[in-house]
Design an enzyme around this catalytic site. Structure first.
Site, mmCIF file in Angstrom:
data_model
loop_
_atom_site.group_PDB
_atom_site.id
_atom_site.type_symbol
_atom_site.label_atom_id
_atom_site.label_comp_id
_atom_site.label_asym_id
_atom_site.label_seq_id
_atom_site.Cartn_x
_atom_site.Cartn_y
_atom_site.Cartn_z
ATOM 1 N N ASP A 33 0.772 -1.391 -0.262
ATOM 2 C CA ASP A 33 -0.092 -0.098 0.073
ATOM 3 C C ASP A 33 0.860 1.339 0.185
ATOM 4 O OD1 ASP A 33 -1.936 2.206 0.346
ATOM 5 O OD2 ASP A 33 -3.192 0.601 1.568
ATOM 6 N N THR A 68 -6.925 3.274 -2.218
ATOM 7 C CA THR A 68 -6.512 2.123 -1.375
ATOM 8 C C THR A 68 -8.065 1.006 -1.912
ATOM 9 O OG1 THR A 68 -5.267 2.525 0.632
ATOM 10 C CG2 THR A 68 -6.375 0.514 0.498
ATOM 11 N N HIS A 195 2.330 8.788 5.466
ATOM 12 C CA HIS A 195 0.589 9.591 5.621
ATOM 13 C C HIS A 195 1.111 9.998 6.831
ATOM 14 C CE1 HIS A 195 -2.914 8.751 3.684
ATOM 15 N NE2 HIS A 195 -2.560 7.484 3.740
ATOM 16 N N ASP A 236 -1.260 0.370 -4.452
ATOM 17 C CA ASP A 236 -2.734 1.088 -4.705
ATOM 18 C C ASP A 236 -2.732 2.170 -5.558
ATOM 19 O OD1 ASP A 236 -1.767 1.424 -2.225
ATOM 20 O OD2 ASP A 236 -3.673 0.578 -1.458
ATOM 21 N N HIS A 338 -3.036 10.890 -0.231
ATOM 22 C CA HIS A 338 -3.518 10.551 -2.043
ATOM 23 C C HIS A 338 -4.455 10.497 -2.096
ATOM 24 C CE1 HIS A 338 -4.669 6.583 0.137
ATOM 25 N NE2 HIS A 338 -3.745 7.061 0.860
HETATM 26 P P1 AMP Z 1 -6.274 4.904 2.906
HETATM 27 O O1 AMP Z 1 -7.087 4.963 4.160
HETATM 28 O O2 AMP Z 1 -7.138 4.937 1.288
HETATM 29 O O3 AMP Z 1 -4.341 4.643 3.167
HETATM 30 O O4 AMP Z 1 -6.297 3.225 3.381
HETATM 31 C C1 AMP Z 1 -4.923 2.251 4.024
HETATM 32 C C2 AMP Z 1 -5.418 1.615 4.980
HETATM 33 O O5 AMP Z 1 -6.763 0.964 4.534
HETATM 34 C C3 AMP Z 1 -4.465 0.974 5.480
HETATM 35 O O6 AMP Z 1 -3.633 1.631 6.633
HETATM 36 C C4 AMP Z 1 -5.626 -0.560 6.205
HETATM 37 O O7 AMP Z 1 -5.552 -0.211 7.932
HETATM 38 C C5 AMP Z 1 -6.879 0.044 5.507
HETATM 39 N N1 AMP Z 1 -6.869 -1.507 4.890
HETATM 40 C C6 AMP Z 1 -6.686 -1.950 3.940
HETATM 41 N N2 AMP Z 1 -6.738 -3.750 3.807
HETATM 42 C C7 AMP Z 1 -7.948 -3.323 4.788
HETATM 43 C C8 AMP Z 1 -9.047 -4.252 4.864
HETATM 44 N N3 AMP Z 1 -9.122 -5.278 3.980
HETATM 45 N N4 AMP Z 1 -10.366 -3.778 5.651
HETATM 46 C C9 AMP Z 1 -10.229 -2.455 6.179
HETATM 47 N N5 AMP Z 1 -9.345 -1.657 6.534
HETATM 48 C C10 AMP Z 1 -8.509 -2.182 5.476
HETATM 49 ZN ZN ZN Z 2 -3.922 2.363 -0.136
HETATM 50 ZN ZN ZN Z 3 -2.871 5.806 2.379
#
Ligand code: AMP
Ligand code: ZN
Ligand code: ZN
Length: 401
Positions: A33, A68, A195, A236, A338
């Site tokens: 990620d 994500t 982040h 991603d 992002h």
């Molecule tokens: P973002 O807010 O776009 O940065 O999302 C990244 C976060 O999504 C990561 O830090 C994870 O904790 C969370 N994440 C990833 N996979 C999952 C999942 N299957 N279910 C819930 N949260 C997730």
């Molecule tokens: Zn992500």
């Molecule tokens: Zn993120």
């Protein structure tokens, strides 16, 4: 004596052949990620660099919004968010009034209703009789079309990267009849560091080195078992530096009670609280410094976004590095983020494909991430989905001739 020799030879030839051919390669999709494409050049990821050198690599353009969940689902379905149904990390649906999907809201995030608009490759593979196993991947814990991978895990951020690696290695260690043909593993630590500390921080570099070591353990572990692997290692989206001095406050444009801000940050998805409220449109649909807003039906075609009923009425996109807020920030603004326009070079994501199925030493021009699903299908021997947004032609250069 001669008879005995022939007998011995007959006994050994098939074994010898089997050993030479080895078991069928396993395809492993590794998701890191927030691994921005250019992180690979920083010198902190020798194992990934070696895989890239021995295989195919190139910067990969994420789908909009560069978040994500939409992108993890685009990678495994071949459909962009507008068509895969996961149009944001948070979203609403007029068919489910009063309810919001979000990552942290398990009652919605695990409901197949949100995920049934496109078919991930693990379902296609299972339908074709191939065993699949997912050590985390957004969507893989959801009963999409009432099916899940043969092995799957409920997402838990507390499961360490070492545990994730060891789980995958345990799956590869199984006898051939129980070993997955396709598996995934997901690491979130590079995104988290990005982040909190920003993309240029020492903390991101440390996270890169740590994940690289885990990738090394995967590669060495599989090699030690004699299991051939086609590695597809992707991110991603990328990451961009943000700070408190670059904030667009929606409160300055429209009173908070008039809007439902489904998602904020690098882009904002805004629904008028009263469906017919022209005041929201009047306040937002005009030129702003550091932000562009449009009705969802008027977004530029290149974003391929806005036709899904789940996309909010008005989409605002911040100038790269800026943050759109509605009231106080839910998280510290200074650090990295992002979600920007997918044309922003800082949103470009990692792509490395390495293994017997892939070209050696190939560098691909920038391609859309939806092509990864087509690549996975090709490597798994599944037919290409002609209706998908992602085309194998875009990544054919990654395949061995
Ligand atoms: P973002 O807010 O776009 O940065 O999302 C990244 C976060 O999504 C990561 O830090 C994870 O904790 C969370 N994440 C990833 N996979 C999952 C999942 N299957 N279910 C819930 N949260 C997730
Ligand atoms: Zn992500
Ligand atoms: Zn993120």
């Amino acid at each position: 004596m001669r008879k005995l020799l022939v007998l011995i030879a007959l006994l050994f030839i098939p074994v010898g052949l089997a050993a030479k051919e080895g078991p069928r390669p396993v395809t492993v999709l590794v998701g890191i990620d927030g691994f921005r494409a250019d992180y690979l050049e920083r010198g902190h990821t020798p194992r990934l660099a070696a895989l890239a050198k021995a295989g195919a690599t190139g910067p990969m353009r994420p789908s909009f919004p560069t978040k994500t969940f939409p992108n993890h689902f685009a990678l495994v379905t071949g459909y962009r968010p507008d068509r895969n149904g996961i149009v944001g990390n948070s979203m609403i649906d007029p068919r489910r009034p009063g309810v919001m999907f979000s990552l942290g809201n398990a009652s919605q995030a695990l409901d197949p209703f949100w995920w049934n608009e496109a078919e991930p490759v693990w379902i296609t593979a299972e339908k074709a009789g191939l065993r699949t196993a997912t050590m985390f991947w957004p969507g893989s814990e959801v009963a999409i079309q009432s099916r899940r991978p043969s092995d799957w895990m409920r997402f838990d951020q507390n499961v360490t990267n070492v545990q994730r690696v060891n789980t995958l290695l345990d799956w590869l260690r199984r006898p051939a009849s129980l070993r997955p043909a396709f598996a995934t593993v997901y690491f979130d630590t590079v995104d988290t560091a990005g982040h909190r500390f920003g993309p240029d921080s020492a903390e991101v570099n440390a996270a890169l080195a740590e994940v690289d070591a885990r990738v090394g353990e995967l590669v060495d572990g599989a090699a030690k078992m004699g299991v051939a692997v086609n590695w597809v290692i992707v991110a991603d989206h990328g990451m961009r530096q943000t700070d408190e001095a670059r904030v667009i406050q929606l409160d300055d444009l429209i009173d908070r009670a008039s809007t439902i801000v489904v998602e904020g940050g690098p882009y904002a998805a805004i629904e008028p609280a009263a469906g017919t409220d022209n005041r929201v449109a009047d306040a937002l649909l005009k030129p702003h410094a550091h932000m562009t807003c449009a009705r969802k039906e008027d977004l530029p075609e290149r974003l391929h976004y806005g036709r899904n009923p789940r996309v909010a009425a008005i989409i605002c996109i911040a100038e790269p590095g800026w943050t759109i807020l509605s009231g106080p920030a839910p998280y510290p603004v200074t650090g990295g983020a992002h979600g920007y326009d997918n044309a922003d070079p800082d949103m470009l994501a990692l792509f490395v494909a390495s293994g017997p199925a892939f070209a050696k030493g190939a560098t691909l021009p920038v391609f859309d991430n939806v092509a990864v699903a087509a690549l996975l299908r090709a490597v798994l021997g599944l037919p290409e989905d002609a209706a998908a947004d992602g085309k194998l032609a875009d990544v054919r250069g990654a395949l061995r001739r």
